[in-house]
Enzyme design. Structure first.
Site, short mmCIF file in Angstrom:
data_model
loop_
_atom_site.label_atom_id
_atom_site.label_comp_id
_atom_site.label_asym_id
_atom_site.label_seq_id
_atom_site.Cartn_x
_atom_site.Cartn_y
_atom_site.Cartn_z
N GLY A 70 0.62 -1.44 0.17
CA GLY A 70 0.01 -0.08 -0.06
C GLY A 70 0.98 1.33 0.05
O GLY A 70 0.56 2.13 -0.66
N SER A 71 1.98 1.31 0.60
CA SER A 71 2.67 2.56 0.84
C SER A 71 3.44 2.83 -0.46
O SER A 71 3.43 4.01 -0.93
CB SER A 71 3.87 2.41 1.72
OG SER A 71 3.25 1.88 3.34
N ASN A 151 -8.08 4.24 8.32
CA ASN A 151 -7.32 2.81 9.25
C ASN A 151 -7.12 2.90 10.65
O ASN A 151 -7.38 1.91 11.20
CB ASN A 151 -5.71 2.72 8.71
CG ASN A 151 -5.27 4.08 8.72
OD1 ASN A 151 -5.55 4.99 8.19
ND2 ASN A 151 -3.90 4.09 9.55
N SER A 199 -3.66 -3.09 -0.55
CA SER A 199 -2.32 -3.96 -0.03
C SER A 199 -3.09 -5.29 0.29
O SER A 199 -3.96 -5.44 0.89
CB SER A 199 -1.87 -3.35 1.03
OG SER A 199 -0.96 -4.14 1.98
N GLY A 200 -2.21 -6.26 -0.28
CA GLY A 200 -2.63 -7.74 -0.02
C GLY A 200 -2.91 -8.28 1.61
O GLY A 200 -4.06 -8.83 1.71
N HIS A 201 -1.86 -7.75 2.31
CA HIS A 201 -2.15 -8.08 3.93
C HIS A 201 -3.35 -7.39 4.52
O HIS A 201 -3.36 -7.86 5.88
CB HIS A 201 -0.82 -7.89 4.37
CG HIS A 201 -0.68 -6.57 4.94
ND1 HIS A 201 -0.51 -6.26 6.25
CD2 HIS A 201 -0.11 -5.54 4.30
CE1 HIS A 201 -0.17 -5.12 6.22
NE2 HIS A 201 0.09 -4.36 5.03
N CYS A 324 1.61 1.75 12.86
CA CYS A 324 2.66 2.59 12.45
C CYS A 324 3.06 3.66 13.64
O CYS A 324 4.18 4.07 13.52
CB CYS A 324 2.21 3.31 11.22
SG CYS A 324 1.45 2.16 10.13
C1 LIG Z 1 -1.77 -0.63 5.86
C2 LIG Z 1 -2.20 0.80 5.18
C3 LIG Z 1 -1.21 1.26 4.10
C4 LIG Z 1 0.14 0.66 3.91
O1 LIG Z 1 0.12 -0.31 3.49
P1 LIG Z 1 1.55 -1.46 3.48
O2 LIG Z 1 1.05 -2.55 2.40
O3 LIG Z 1 1.54 -1.93 4.72
O4 LIG Z 1 2.58 -0.44 2.82
C5 LIG Z 1 -1.36 2.42 3.48
N1 LIG Z 1 -2.87 3.17 3.80
C6 LIG Z 1 -3.65 2.47 4.74
C7 LIG Z 1 -4.95 3.13 4.65
C8 LIG Z 1 -3.42 1.31 5.40
O5 LIG Z 1 -4.14 0.51 6.42
#
Ligand SMILES: *Cc1c(COP(=O)(O)O)cnc(C)c1O
Length: 396
Positions: A70-71, A151, A199-201, A324
């Site tokens: 996601g980042s 988030n 983001s997959g996780h 984070c």
């Molecule tokens: C977790 C998250 C991210 C970052 O995703 P990663 O795959 O961990 O880099 C970005 N934006 C939101 C809203 C998230 O919850």
């Protein structure tokens, strides 16, 4: 009892995701850029995953670029939007005060590169208004970036309405949908979304893999340099097992989305009802416009850190806000943005439920939180001052 209630931080990889990945890690390890058959089979897996990820959000396969998460997708989207604007002399970017740090820090970097950034204030209910976006638009606005769902507090934003506004005004629209994909129904075309990060996780896929959707005609700007993978838009040998795992997890999440959302939101509401019986406690963010699994609270007279440790002793994994920011002593920027004073922002608790949550587990969590809050308050000088009237309650 062991209860994992931090699904906004990360989720357990599903059996479906693992079954898709393991054979690729063991046998299907070829490089998709290689011409021999094991490489070409990996290439087929990659393109099949792209089609499945695209379908899950109503996109075309060619509109999907795989990233490391996601980042990276957020960073790439913001750089893409900003520099497409700059090419037309537009250097103003609009986003919000409660975005993920991937967005906020990319915007800060763009500011240093000469862009001007407006961060919208967030109303107390945690839902950005279309009117506030419209009021911030200028003739030189290149990009609007508003997260799909927050988030920390889980509030879901009026994405289709913001998309329609941006389309009408000819401004690019990106949404960080990392918390929303796989949990709420998304159709990038119907919602007029130009760019979207996932983001997959966050939906039972593996970590370290994500995707950026860019509408046809928007060429993603490189933020990594190297070879011709992903049509040169995202160099680096593709993480085929993780990409396939993400696609399988997403397909499964979308196939079961309505029933999962109904079940999980019923459990969330039961949890909210249970926890709000604690005196001087409050839910953060709108009660209805929120993700199915998210419940986020503030309590008077306690510190989150002790609450989390004592919950862990009882087998409950929870967080105070964002994974984070844990480890930093600053109060959450999200809770600050919705106007929670320090006094209660330091006593926050985020519980994010998974699809396998049961009523029995929810009741166990609510009971544990109530007992621990009471115990911590009995030892808290701040709580004593509040009770003696030496300072004022923020939450009645
Ligand atoms: C977790 C998250 C991210 C970052 O995703 P990663 O795959 O961990 O880099 C970005 N934006 C939101 C809203 C998230 O919850």
């Amino acid at each position: 009892m062991q209860i994992y209630a931090d699904n906004a931080a990360t989720t357990r990889p599903s059996r479906t995701a693992l079954d898709a990945m393991i054979p690729l890690l063991e046998e299907g390890f070829g490089n998709p850029s290689s011409l021999y058959s094991i490489g070409q089979r990996a290439k087929e897996v990659l393109e099949d995953a792209r089609a499945r990820v695209a379908k899950a959000i109503g996109a075309l396969p060619a509109e999907i670029t795989f990233t490391s998460g996601g980042s990276e997708a957020d960073t790439q989207a913001l750089y893409t939007g900003a520099y497409l604007g700059a090419a037309k002399g537009k250097k103003h970017l609009i986003s919000t005060k409660f975005e993920h740090h991937a967005v906020l820090h990319a915007l800060a970097a763009l500011e240093k590169e000469g862009f001007e950034v407006t961060l919208l204030d967030i109303p107390e209910d945690g839902v950005v208004t279309v009117e506030s976006v419209e009021a911030a638009l200028r003739p030189d606005t290149a990009l609007v970036s508003v997260m799909y769902a927050n988030n920390e507090i889980g509030t879901v934003q009026p994405i289709a309405a913001i998309g329609a506004l941006c389309k009408e005004k000819g401004v690019l629209f990106h949404t960080d949908a990392v918390q929303a994909v796989g949990h709420v129904a998304i159709d990038v075309k119907a919602q007029d979304i130009d760019m979207l990060s996932m983001s997959g996780h966050k939906f039972h896929g593996p970590k370290g893999v994500g995707a950026l959707y860019c509408r046809r005609g928007i060429l993603p700007r490189n933020v990594i340099y190297g070879g011709a993978q992903e049509r040169g838009r995202r160099p680096g040998t593709e993480n085929v097992p993780a990409i396939a795992g993400m696609a399988a997890a997403l397909e499964e999440a979308v196939a079961h989305l309505p029933e999962n959302a109904a079940k999980v939101s019923a459990m969330r509401d039961r949890l909210i009802e249970g926890i709000l019986r604690i005196p001087h406690s409050a839910l953060n963010g709108d009660a209805e416009k929120r993700l199915p699994g998210n419940a986020n609270f503030c309590f008077e007279g306690i510190e989150s850190e002790s609450l989390l440790l004592l919950l862990d002793d009882r087998g409950i994994s929870a967080s105070s806000g964002s994974a984070c920011t844990s480890g930093s002593l600053d109060p959450s920027h999200v809770l600050m943005a919705i106007g929670r004073p320090h006094q209660v922002a330091n006593g926050s608790l985020r519980l994010t439920l998974g699809e396998d949550i049961t009523a029995e587990q929810v009741d166990y969590i609510a009971e544990a939180v109530a007992e621990i809050v009471e115990r911590l308050r009995a030892m808290s000088p701040l709580w004593r001052d509040l009770q003696e009237g030496k300072c004022q309650y923020v939450i009645q």
